[in-house]
Write a protein that holds these residues in place. Structure first.
Motif, mmCIF file in Angstrom:
data_model
loop_
_atom_site.group_PDB
_atom_site.id
_atom_site.type_symbol
_atom_site.label_atom_id
_atom_site.label_comp_id
_atom_site.label_asym_id
_atom_site.label_seq_id
_atom_site.Cartn_x
_atom_site.Cartn_y
_atom_site.Cartn_z
ATOM 1 N N GLY A 59 0.810 -1.201 0.000
ATOM 2 C CA GLY A 59 0.000 0.000 0.000
ATOM 3 C C GLY A 59 0.848 1.257 0.000
ATOM 4 O O GLY A 59 1.964 1.295 0.547
ATOM 5 N N ASP A 60 0.317 2.315 -0.608
ATOM 6 C CA ASP A 60 1.075 3.560 -0.681
ATOM 7 C C ASP A 60 1.136 4.289 0.656
ATOM 8 O O ASP A 60 1.777 5.329 0.768
ATOM 9 C CB ASP A 60 0.522 4.476 -1.776
ATOM 10 N N ASP A 61 0.485 3.736 1.694
ATOM 11 C CA ASP A 61 0.627 4.297 3.033
ATOM 12 C C ASP A 61 1.909 3.848 3.714
ATOM 13 O O ASP A 61 2.233 4.291 4.822
ATOM 14 C CB ASP A 61 -0.579 3.932 3.898
ATOM 15 N N GLY A 62 2.665 2.940 3.077
ATOM 16 C CA GLY A 62 3.905 2.467 3.643
ATOM 17 C C GLY A 62 3.750 1.454 4.748
ATOM 18 O O GLY A 62 4.744 1.036 5.360
ATOM 19 N N SER A 63 2.517 1.007 5.006
ATOM 20 C CA SER A 63 2.268 0.074 6.105
ATOM 21 C C SER A 63 1.454 -1.144 5.702
ATOM 22 O O SER A 63 1.690 -2.244 6.188
ATOM 23 C CB SER A 63 1.533 0.808 7.243
ATOM 24 N N THR A 64 0.497 -0.955 4.806
ATOM 25 C CA THR A 64 -0.459 -2.008 4.469
ATOM 26 C C THR A 64 0.067 -2.929 3.385
ATOM 27 O O THR A 64 0.747 -2.494 2.455
ATOM 28 C CB THR A 64 -1.784 -1.384 3.996
ATOM 29 N N LEU A 65 -0.272 -4.209 3.502
ATOM 30 C CA LEU A 65 -0.082 -5.165 2.420
ATOM 31 C C LEU A 65 -1.444 -5.692 2.003
ATOM 32 O O LEU A 65 -2.283 -6.025 2.849
ATOM 33 C CB LEU A 65 0.787 -6.341 2.858
#
Length: 227
Positions: A59-65
């Motif tokens: 994810g582009d939030d840097g946390s989510t897959l």
């Protein structure tokens, strides 16, 4: 096991899909988790022909897959040796698994370009105020009718719509050449599309409670051995 392993998503062809999300905390842990998944899956047999493919996207939030699986039948998902998750947790402790959603394919666009060119995958989720499969399927048809006279956006490779089994959600799993291409399409929609009454009606569909999306970058694509 000789899995087919790649860093790009394959074509979307299955009748149904599963979308699972994990929170891992940082971009580095996103990469490390995908690497751990690949190692664990390589040491096990493919679950069966009912699983067409399995992809992990950051994810582009840097946390989510995002874990996206293409399956033949939601009522007969191949059983897995889930010990692979323990191996992943040992390699990357502290993963938070936040749920799995499923949907049956309703409609899809033509392929405007090869899936291998996808640098971005966008998952759009539309939620209703309650279950109603006919209402959800009607929304998908309205979206296609509203966009029928408009050429595909620059950078769109394909879009695939799924309806959850109870009809409470509609998912659009769309492949784009880049996140920037999707951003431009959102910020500058074609005037004829924005003005189309059918398109406007689809975005104020009865019972539609929310619409949201997240962009993902492909990290890992797994498929069964050829042949």
């Amino acid at each position: 096991m000789e899995l087919r392993v790649d860093s790009v998503p394959g074509p979307v062809t299955a009748p149904a899909a599963l979308f699972g999300t994990w929170r891992v905390g940082t971009p580095r842990r996103q990469r490390e988790t995908a690497e751990a998944v690949a190692r664990a899956w390589r040491s096990r047999p493919w679950p069966g022909p009912g699983l067409r493919s399995y992809a992990v996207l950051a994810g582009d939030d840097g946390s989510t897959l995002l874990h996206a699986s293409q399956v033949e039948d939601l009522d007969d998902v191949p059983a897995q040796d889930l010990s692979w998750k323990r191996e992943v947790d040992a390699a990357v402790p502290g993963i938070e698994r936040t749920g799995v959603a499923s949907g049956r394919s309703r409609r899809g666009t033509p392929a405007y370009g090869p899936a291998a060119e996808a640098g971005c995958v966008v998952l759009v989720t539309r939620e209703f105020d309650g279950p109603d499969t006919a209402r959800a399927e009607g929304l998908v048809e309205a979206l296609f009718e509203g966009s029928a006279g408009t050429p595909p956006a620059d950078g769109l490779l394909s879009a695939h719509f799924y309806v959850s089994p109870d009809g409470s959600r509609v998912f659009n799993y769309a492949l784009w050449t880049s996140a920037e291409a999707h951003r431009r399409a959102v910020e500058h929609p074609p005037a004829p599309l924005a003005a189309d009454e059918r398109w406007q009606r689809a975005h104020s569909w009865p019972g539609l409670r929310s619409t949201g999306f997240q962009r993902f970058r492909p990290l890992l694509g797994l498929a069964p051995p050829a042949g």
